[in-house]
Design a protein around this motif. Structure first.
Motif, PDB file in Angstrom:
ATOM      1  N   ASP A   1       0.858  -1.202   0.068  1.00  0.00           N
ATOM      2  CA  ASP A   1      -0.117   0.237   0.081  1.00  0.00           C
ATOM      3  C   ASP A   1       0.943   1.354  -0.057  1.00  0.00           C
TER       4      ASP A   1
ATOM      5  N   ARG B   1      -5.076   4.637  -2.854  1.00  0.00           N
ATOM      6  CA  ARG B   1      -5.993   3.956  -4.126  1.00  0.00           C
ATOM      7  C   ARG B   1      -7.083   4.269  -3.951  1.00  0.00           C
TER       8      ARG B   1
ATOM      9  N   ASP C   1     -11.301   4.685  -4.392  1.00  0.00           N
ATOM     10  CA  ASP C   1     -12.220   3.659  -4.501  1.00  0.00           C
ATOM     11  C   ASP C   1     -13.477   3.866  -5.286  1.00  0.00           C
ATOM     12  N   SER C   2     -13.415   5.376  -6.082  1.00  0.00           N
ATOM     13  CA  SER C   2     -14.363   5.565  -6.821  1.00  0.00           C
ATOM     14  C   SER C   2     -14.082   5.166  -8.203  1.00  0.00           C
TER      15      SER C   2
ATOM     16  N   ASP D   1      -7.485  -2.749 -13.953  1.00  0.00           N
ATOM     17  CA  ASP D   1      -7.316  -2.155 -12.360  1.00  0.00           C
ATOM     18  C   ASP D   1      -6.788  -1.006 -12.520  1.00  0.00           C
TER      19      ASP D   1
ATOM     20  N   ARG E   1      -4.204   1.470  -9.936  1.00  0.00           N
ATOM     21  CA  ARG E   1      -3.333   1.288  -8.723  1.00  0.00           C
ATOM     22  C   ARG E   1      -2.514   2.540  -8.674  1.00  0.00           C
TER      23      ARG E   1
END
Lengths: 273, 339
Positions: B127, B243, B245-246, B279, B281
């Motif tokens: 992370d 990161r 999340d929307s 994805d 990231r």
């Protein structure tokens, strides 16, 4: 303490230092010793500067380390305080107050011309080595200022039958010793400033030395200090005035490095990345 | 032979070398025409001069502090030489949830005697989180990585602003440079699939320009634009770069013409294949350095400064404490034997 009140305090400092400067000039013109008056005003200015820093620190919840205004504010305070301490311990440099006041006046007046707004400290400033670096830098410049101003006292030449030096120093030999003792001590703290700065830079930015303008001119200043000490040892018959002039030149270079370089190169020493 | 060393120990030579170092340092940093590496010449000269002075200068035998200072300074110069010969400086961008790839390292400086093994360094990027306060001022950086230490034990380290991670002698230090990356899937017309990631420009510095260029395996040059449904940065408040999340989408253009838009799991059909969005990231840029002798340089510098302080205490401070007659004698003696 509000920003407006802080500005008023800086105006008070400017007035105190301006009055001290003009009182000194007037006293020197008449060949009179105004030491007590000038020193009193300098101490008052240092107290007001200390109160200004304390008030700002409480308001902003961080020390005055980042902006040009803060650099000027903290250095005006540290230079003034260090000189007061040095002149309290070494009587032979007390006459140098006459030259210290205009230097601090320059910094205080400059403060009125730059933005006072605080900027949050970058994370790279949260490092113990930075404290060592800043403290040794301030000790170096303050002691160098005392040495250079004492050298200015000794450079004043007798005119029209009046030895103007008499108004500033009673013991020329003691003042001479103080000039070189303080100069040597300044060299010690400058070396410590270079070392601690390298450790901080390596920790914060991943390099211990990168030849940025501030680093380069700090190295040049260190070489000049060391060079002057070697010149004194090499050319033993060098006129005293030459030695004093070199001490003053070293302080001027250090002053320009401290306060001129942030105008040329801001990013490397502000952690804005 | 001794005469040679005595001549080499000249204080005048010291002054010449110091002046040359100052001039080359200023010229080297102001003019691209002057190689800063030339400062090695006066530094080498100063080292020889120092060595000769330590050998021949009798005043050092009576002034221990001064001797220690000069020995410390000589050690600093020697270690600088070794450090320059063995150093490594570089940087790399590492994608979240993926392995560090040594092939992606951009080498900035590599000493001729550098013998490290960067190829053997491995870690998994975890992370990434960077805090900002009002005015887009960066605060704490936290980047977690996982790796096996030299003894083979698994380790999990959070790299911050003050702490780097040292793996096989290489130090990884988080930088201000980080951003968003899209993991993409390319499936050609024959059904063969490849995965890869496109790193968008540094965030939040280029929040307004999240554009990247990518050439498909079929040879078509594409302009990729990342669009976030909700902006990450808040200029007038505290916020965290992490990161998202929307929702987000990818717009694809070729020669300025819009070819399509795709959200996560969707794909755009292009000449020679289809581009799928897998994805979103983050990527983090690290500075990598290798300076194994730096702690020794620190010790040598401390030794030098300690010697200087001792010299000041014994020669200067003592002189000011003595009687006027003793002071004069002390000062004149100090003048004769050196600084």
């Amino acid at each position: 303490m509000s920003l407006a009140f802080e500005q008023q305090l800086i105006v008070v400092v400017v007035l105190l230092l301006a009055t001290a400067t003009f009182a000194g000039i007037e006293g020197l013109a008449r060949g009179q010793n105004r030491q007590a008056l000038i020193s009193g005003m300098l101490i008052s200015a240092v107290i007001v500067l200390g109160a200004t820093i304390a008030g700002r620190w409480l308001r902003e919840d961080q020390g005055p380390f980042l902006t040009m205004y803060e650099i000027l504010l903290s250095n005006a305070f540290s230079l003034g305080l260090l000189f007061v301490i040095v002149s309290w311990r070494v009587a032979a440099v007390r006459g140098a107050t006459f030259f210290v006041c205009p230097v601090l006046l320059l910094l205080a007046a400059w403060m009125l011309l730059v933005p006072m707004v605080a900027v949050p400290l970058p994370a790279t400033f949260d490092n113990y080595w930075l404290w060592v670096h800043v403290a040794s830098g301030k000790l170096f410049l303050g002691i160098c200022l005392a040495s250079a101003c004492a050298a200015c006292v000794l450079l004043l030449v007798p005119r029209a039958g009046v030895d103007r030096r008499a108004a500033l120093t009673e013991d020329v030999a003691a003042t001479d010793r103080a000039v070189w003792t303080l100069f040597m001590l300044a060299f010690v703290f400058h070396s410590l400033m270079l070392l601690s700065g390298s450790v901080w830079a390596h920790s914060a930015w991943g390099r211990y030395w990168s030849w940025d303008p501030l680093e380069t001119w700090t190295l040049v200043t260190w070489l000049m200090l060391g060079g002057i000490l070697h010149v004194r040892a090499t050319f033993r018959n060098m006129p005293e005035q030459m030695g004093y002039s070199l001490v003053i030149a070293a302080f001027v270079l250090a002053f320009l490095t401290f306060f001129g370089m942030p105008l040329v190169s801001s990013a490397p020493h502000k952690g804005i990345m | 032979m001794m005469l040679f060393w005595k001549k080499l120990a000249s204080l005048r030579l010291t002054l010449v070398a110091m002046t040359a170092l100052a001039v080359l340092a200023v010229a080297g940093t102001r003019s691209p025409a002057v190689d800063i590496g030339l400062t090695a010449i006066p530094l080498g000269l100063m080292s020889l001069n120092l060595f000769a002075a330590i050998l021949t200068n009798r005043s050092f035998r009576t002034q221990t502090g001064l001797l220690v200072f000069h020995v410390g300074l000589l050690l600093v110069f020697m270690i600088i030489g070794v450090t320059v010969a063995t150093r490594f400086d570089g940087h790399v961008e590492v994608l979240q949830d993926s392995e560090f790839d040594p092939a992606g390292v951009v080498v900035e400086q590599r000493g001729r005697l550098h013998h490290g093994a960067l190829d053997r360094v491995t870690f998994l990027q975890g992370d990434i989180e960077v805090k900002y306060v009002r005015g887009l001022v960066r605060q704490q950086t936290r980047s977690t990585i996982e790796f096996s230490d030299d003894a083979g034990n698994p380790r999990r380290v959070t790299i911050g602003d003050k702490v780097g991670a040292e793996i096989s002698g290489y130090r990884f230090l988080a930088t201000f440079n980080k951003g968003l990356a899209l993991v993409l899937r390319w499936q050609d017309d024959s059904g063969q699939t490849e995965y890869g990631a496109v790193h968008f420009p540094s965030y939040p510095q280029y929040d307004w320009k999240q554009l990247a260029t990518w050439t498909t395996p079929a040879g078509q040059v594409l302009e990729l634009e990342l669009e976030l449904e909700q902006p990450l940065l808040r200029p007038n408040a505290s916020w965290r770069f992490e990161r998202p999340d929307s929702g987000y989408s990818l717009k694809v253009r070729a020669a300025g013409e819009l070819k399509g838009s795709a959200a996560r799991g969707e794909r755009i059909v292009l000449p020679g294949g289809a581009l799928g969005v897998e994805d979103l990231r983050l990527w983090m840029a690290y500075r990598i350095d290798y300076y194994p002798y730096l702690p020794w340089m620190f010790v040598a510098a401390i030794l030098a400064i300690g010697g200087l302080a001792a010299h000041f205490r014994s020669r200067y401070l003592a002189a000011t404490r003595n009687t006027p007659a003793a002071i004069d004698e002390e000062v004149s003696r100090a003048h004769v034997v050196g600084i």
